[in-house]
Write a protein that holds these residues in place. Sequence first.
Motif, PDB file in Angstrom:
ATOM      1  N   PRO A 142      -7.886   9.191 -10.637  1.00  0.00           N
ATOM      2  CA  PRO A 142      -8.476   9.805  -9.435  1.00  0.00           C
ATOM      3  C   PRO A 142      -9.016   8.801  -8.425  1.00  0.00           C
ATOM      4  CG  PRO A 142      -9.219  10.938 -11.416  1.00  0.00           C
ATOM      5  CD  PRO A 142      -8.463   9.729 -11.878  1.00  0.00           C
ATOM      6  N   GLU A 143      -9.504   7.652  -8.921  1.00  0.00           N
ATOM      7  CA  GLU A 143     -10.120   6.680  -8.021  1.00  0.00           C
ATOM      8  C   GLU A 143      -9.109   5.807  -7.280  1.00  0.00           C
ATOM      9  OE1 GLU A 143     -10.442   5.118 -12.311  1.00  0.00           O
ATOM     10  OE2 GLU A 143     -10.752   6.992 -11.238  1.00  0.00           O
ATOM     11  N   PHE A 144      -7.822   5.896  -7.629  1.00  0.00           N
ATOM     12  CA  PHE A 144      -6.811   5.031  -7.030  1.00  0.00           C
ATOM     13  C   PHE A 144      -6.785   5.152  -5.504  1.00  0.00           C
ATOM     14  CE2 PHE A 144      -2.467   4.672  -5.316  1.00  0.00           C
ATOM     15  CZ  PHE A 144      -2.220   3.339  -5.575  1.00  0.00           C
ATOM     16  N   GLU A 145      -6.758   6.389  -4.993  1.00  0.00           N
ATOM     17  CA  GLU A 145      -6.671   6.575  -3.543  1.00  0.00           C
ATOM     18  C   GLU A 145      -7.894   6.014  -2.838  1.00  0.00           C
ATOM     19  OE1 GLU A 145      -5.452  10.253  -1.881  1.00  0.00           O
ATOM     20  OE2 GLU A 145      -4.002  10.675  -3.453  1.00  0.00           O
ATOM     21  N   ALA A 146      -9.072   6.144  -3.471  1.00  0.00           N
ATOM     22  CA  ALA A 146     -10.291   5.601  -2.869  1.00  0.00           C
ATOM     23  C   ALA A 146     -10.210   4.078  -2.778  1.00  0.00           C
ATOM     24  CB  ALA A 146     -11.510   6.009  -3.690  1.00  0.00           C
ATOM     25  N   PHE A 147      -9.744   3.438  -3.847  1.00  0.00           N
ATOM     26  CA  PHE A 147      -9.599   1.978  -3.833  1.00  0.00           C
ATOM     27  C   PHE A 147      -8.610   1.552  -2.753  1.00  0.00           C
ATOM     28  CE2 PHE A 147     -10.644   1.597  -8.663  1.00  0.00           C
ATOM     29  CZ  PHE A 147     -11.956   1.937  -8.388  1.00  0.00           C
ATOM     30  N   GLN A 148      -7.505   2.289  -2.675  1.00  0.00           N
ATOM     31  CA  GLN A 148      -6.472   1.930  -1.710  1.00  0.00           C
ATOM     32  C   GLN A 148      -6.978   2.096  -0.278  1.00  0.00           C
ATOM     33  OE1 GLN A 148      -1.823   2.267  -1.935  1.00  0.00           O
ATOM     34  NE2 GLN A 148      -2.653   4.283  -1.505  1.00  0.00           N
ATOM     35  N   MET A 149      -7.740   3.159  -0.009  1.00  0.00           N
ATOM     36  CA  MET A 149      -8.288   3.378   1.327  1.00  0.00           C
ATOM     37  C   MET A 149      -9.240   2.249   1.716  1.00  0.00           C
ATOM     38  SD  MET A 149      -8.998   7.436   1.907  1.00  0.00           S
ATOM     39  CE  MET A 149      -9.439   7.888   0.234  1.00  0.00           C
ATOM     40  N   MET A 150     -10.106   1.853   0.780  1.00  0.00           N
ATOM     41  CA  MET A 150     -11.061   0.788   1.080  1.00  0.00           C
ATOM     42  C   MET A 150     -10.346  -0.549   1.256  1.00  0.00           C
ATOM     43  SD  MET A 150     -14.431   1.693  -1.198  1.00  0.00           S
ATOM     44  CE  MET A 150     -15.438   0.512  -0.298  1.00  0.00           C
ATOM     45  N   PHE A 163       0.851  -1.181   0.000  1.00  0.00           N
ATOM     46  CA  PHE A 163       0.000   0.000   0.000  1.00  0.00           C
ATOM     47  C   PHE A 163       0.886   1.231   0.000  1.00  0.00           C
ATOM     48  CE2 PHE A 163      -2.819  -3.153   2.063  1.00  0.00           C
ATOM     49  CZ  PHE A 163      -3.849  -3.118   1.145  1.00  0.00           C
ATOM     50  N   GLU A 164       0.609   2.154  -0.895  1.00  0.00           N
ATOM     51  CA  GLU A 164       1.483   3.309  -1.093  1.00  0.00           C
ATOM     52  C   GLU A 164       0.894   4.596  -0.522  1.00  0.00           C
ATOM     53  OE1 GLU A 164       2.269   3.502  -5.251  1.00  0.00           O
ATOM     54  OE2 GLU A 164       3.276   1.564  -5.317  1.00  0.00           O
ATOM     55  N   ARG A 165       0.154   4.493   0.572  1.00  0.00           N
ATOM     56  CA  ARG A 165      -0.396   5.702   1.183  1.00  0.00           C
ATOM     57  C   ARG A 165       0.737   6.601   1.660  1.00  0.00           C
ATOM     58  NH1 ARG A 165      -4.699   8.338   1.230  1.00  0.00           N
ATOM     59  NH2 ARG A 165      -4.876   8.619   3.469  1.00  0.00           N
ATOM     60  N   PRO A 166       0.691   7.886   1.335  1.00  0.00           N
ATOM     61  CA  PRO A 166       1.760   8.790   1.786  1.00  0.00           C
ATOM     62  C   PRO A 166       1.761   8.921   3.303  1.00  0.00           C
ATOM     63  CG  PRO A 166      -0.057  10.034   0.820  1.00  0.00           C
ATOM     64  CD  PRO A 166      -0.330   8.592   0.545  1.00  0.00           C
ATOM     65  N   GLU A 167       2.954   8.936   3.884  1.00  0.00           N
ATOM     66  CA  GLU A 167       3.089   9.127   5.322  1.00  0.00           C
ATOM     67  C   GLU A 167       3.424  10.596   5.572  1.00  0.00           C
ATOM     68  OE1 GLU A 167       5.687   7.564   9.178  1.00  0.00           O
ATOM     69  OE2 GLU A 167       6.037   6.702   7.190  1.00  0.00           O
ATOM     70  N   MET A 168       2.476  11.299   6.206  1.00  0.00           N
ATOM     71  CA  MET A 168       2.649  12.726   6.433  1.00  0.00           C
ATOM     72  C   MET A 168       3.249  12.966   7.819  1.00  0.00           C
ATOM     73  SD  MET A 168       1.595  13.563   3.510  1.00  0.00           S
ATOM     74  CE  MET A 168       1.794  15.340   3.643  1.00  0.00           C
ATOM     75  N   LYS A 169       4.183  13.896   7.881  1.00  0.00           N
ATOM     76  CA  LYS A 169       4.854  14.244   9.130  1.00  0.00           C
ATOM     77  C   LYS A 169       4.632  15.730   9.436  1.00  0.00           C
ATOM     78  CE  LYS A 169       7.080  10.382  10.200  1.00  0.00           C
ATOM     79  NZ  LYS A 169       6.939   9.700  11.499  1.00  0.00           N
ATOM     80  N   VAL A 170       4.610  16.043  10.735  1.00  0.00           N
ATOM     81  CA  VAL A 170       4.490  17.435  11.162  1.00  0.00           C
ATOM     82  C   VAL A 170       5.836  17.889  11.703  1.00  0.00           C
ATOM     83  CG1 VAL A 170       3.258  19.082  12.604  1.00  0.00           C
ATOM     84  CG2 VAL A 170       2.079  17.021  11.794  1.00  0.00           C
ATOM     85  N   GLU A 171       6.389  18.933  11.114  1.00  0.00           N
ATOM     86  CA  GLU A 171       7.649  19.502  11.602  1.00  0.00           C
ATOM     87  C   GLU A 171       7.326  20.593  12.620  1.00  0.00           C
ATOM     88  OE1 GLU A 171      11.404  22.203  10.063  1.00  0.00           O
ATOM     89  OE2 GLU A 171      10.334  20.959   8.596  1.00  0.00           O
ATOM     90  N   VAL A 172       7.952  20.519  13.789  1.00  0.00           N
ATOM     91  CA  VAL A 172       7.706  21.510  14.838  1.00  0.00           C
ATOM     92  C   VAL A 172       9.017  22.190  15.219  1.00  0.00           C
ATOM     93  CG1 VAL A 172       5.711  20.260  15.762  1.00  0.00           C
ATOM     94  CG2 VAL A 172       7.987  19.777  16.674  1.00  0.00           C
ATOM     95  N   ASP A 173       8.897  23.378  15.802  1.00  0.00           N
ATOM     96  CA  ASP A 173      10.099  24.070  16.266  1.00  0.00           C
ATOM     97  C   ASP A 173      10.428  23.634  17.693  1.00  0.00           C
ATOM     98  OD1 ASP A 173       8.400  25.420  18.015  1.00  0.00           O
ATOM     99  OD2 ASP A 173       8.413  27.301  16.883  1.00  0.00           O
TER     100      ASP A 173
END
Length: 676
Positions: free
Chosen positions: A488-496, A375-385
Amino acid sequence: MSRKSGRKTRENDRKSRGRGKFRGGKCAPQYIGKVQMTREGFIFVIVEGETEDVFVKASKTRNALNGDTVRVAVTRENGRDRRREGEVLEIVKRSDRPFVGIYHTVGAQAWVLMQSRNMPYDIIVDAEEAAAMGAKKGMKVAALVDGWNRGDTAPHGKVVDVLGMPGDNNTEMHAILAEFGLPYRFDKSVEDAADGISEKIGAADLKGRKDYRGTVTFTIDPSDAKDFDDALSFKALPNGNYEVGVHIADVSYYVTPDSPVDREARARGTSVYLVDRTVPMLPEKLCNKLCSLRPGEDKLTFSTVFEISPKGAIKSRWIGRTVISSDRRMDYDEAQAIIENGMPENDAVAQAVLTLHKLATILRNARFKAGAINFERPEMKVEVDGNGKPLRVYEKISKEANWLIEEFMLLANRTVAEFIATDGKMNAAASKKAKTFIYRIHGEPNSEKIQLLKEFAGNFGYRMGDTDSASAISESLKELLSDAKGKPEFEAFQMMALRSMAKAFYCTDNIGHYGLAFKFYTHFTSPIRRYPDTMVHRLLAKYLSGGESAGKEYYEQQCKHASERELVAADAERASIKYKLVEYMQDKVGQEFDGRISGLTEWGMYVEIEPDKVEGMVSLRSIKSDFFEFDEKRYHMVGKRTHRKFRLGDVVRIKVASTNLEQKLLDYELVEKNWK
């Protein structure tokens, strides 16, 4: 029948229903489950092993609160939507997790005021006790509920921790840890016990260990890592094959069973990674110093060593205790630069990285060919100070250097599990006499959710293949995602597809790991941050020295506890991310963004905005142009008047409507100005 007797019969019927009877006289099913409460006061009782929760109205909860364990009776079941309603019969156990709120006093009276999504009632506390702990009006505190007497308007409890002033970053992160019952400091007795462990490595420590200090060895970790619990060694053999060692910090050698450090590590179960900090499983002396495989230092390790051909075939394996000395510490960017650009031939570590990259690529391709799902869902990170303020949200990109480490860790984990399950035989079936062991297992996907995905994909013109068996589902999923990639539907399929997957957990009964396509799998490679790995090391040491099988019942209990702690840690990590994302969006209220629908429910739709992937909720009540309903079967929203449809993956325009830091809520509104 007389009017009097008829009335009596109806009264008896009402009483029987009140005791948990179905209408019609059938006995109501009863379950033990855990309460998930809402701000409105109604609850859902989550029952282990049941696919549907039990809904309980606020008037039927018997003062049960979030996290409590209760006995519930199902009094009504709607066959159309399978919704079960019931009533709480008994509070079996109050939750041992505290609630976090604001301390407030009026004269001699004191309360902890709640602003939580899952706690609608303020808690009455003893003002003198709270003051003795340092609580002052307006501070954020953690309070544990110890009872709720009949007739009282609110539960009673006690302040168990004073966290600080609201809005302060440390206060808020400690509040998240407190909310999930996670510690954020070690008791002095545990720190002292860790500090008392000797750092010297003498002849007795080296007895029975293979010496790899003369072999090229290195670590690859994130740039901000302090605990290096795995290293790779490499040596070219005269026969053209390669010797590859996966060396893991020998935590179990230093942390003895039932010692103060061991008891604390077992209770924690895992390290916890919040946005701005790590809450370690082990004290700093162990995780960052003694057991960290730092370069230029002799370190005690537990290893799996392989002879591998240039084509990636495993020719032999060895498992045992070792001593190493790492030649170099690299981060992923440095290793990636070597893979992309190459290095001089006189750099032995760089040449090892290049060869291991080739072998890892072969192993990775073979794994996916065998049925592993990627599964290629992007991993989002939060950068903090330095003060914890969120600066940006960015995507963490996984490249070949990450895959190199991943594949050899997977190989080590798989090999250790196979070694025990097959009595030391390679490429063999599980032995009926296999000794008690801890496996990391992952079951087959939920068939109903796979069918829902199949129907959903059909709406876009896709035909999923056979889904009658586990292997067929894997192939069909891979084909579907491959066909939809870039659309466009790729992310929806991957989420399901992701939501159809079972959760992996620890168990002494092996069923394999579906997602990785492994018959045998365990966790061996991270004992600094996962307690199950430490237990695996202990069992391995016991069996390698000829010991008898360990007690299955004890280790199954430990597996269950470790799995529970893992889920709690993951929830806390998500809560910290959600908090920082809401904080990040506070100055963006009123701004518009393009987004993609990431979830649908009967009360609204979740939207991830671009490019940050920050998810917020669009309430159906906030849509003014039409009345929308959720069609669960077709998994889309439909407007009653316009018949406009919204589906997973659809691109929409939203405006940031509001943020609520305390409840970690982010509300969006659909921009409807261009609708017809």
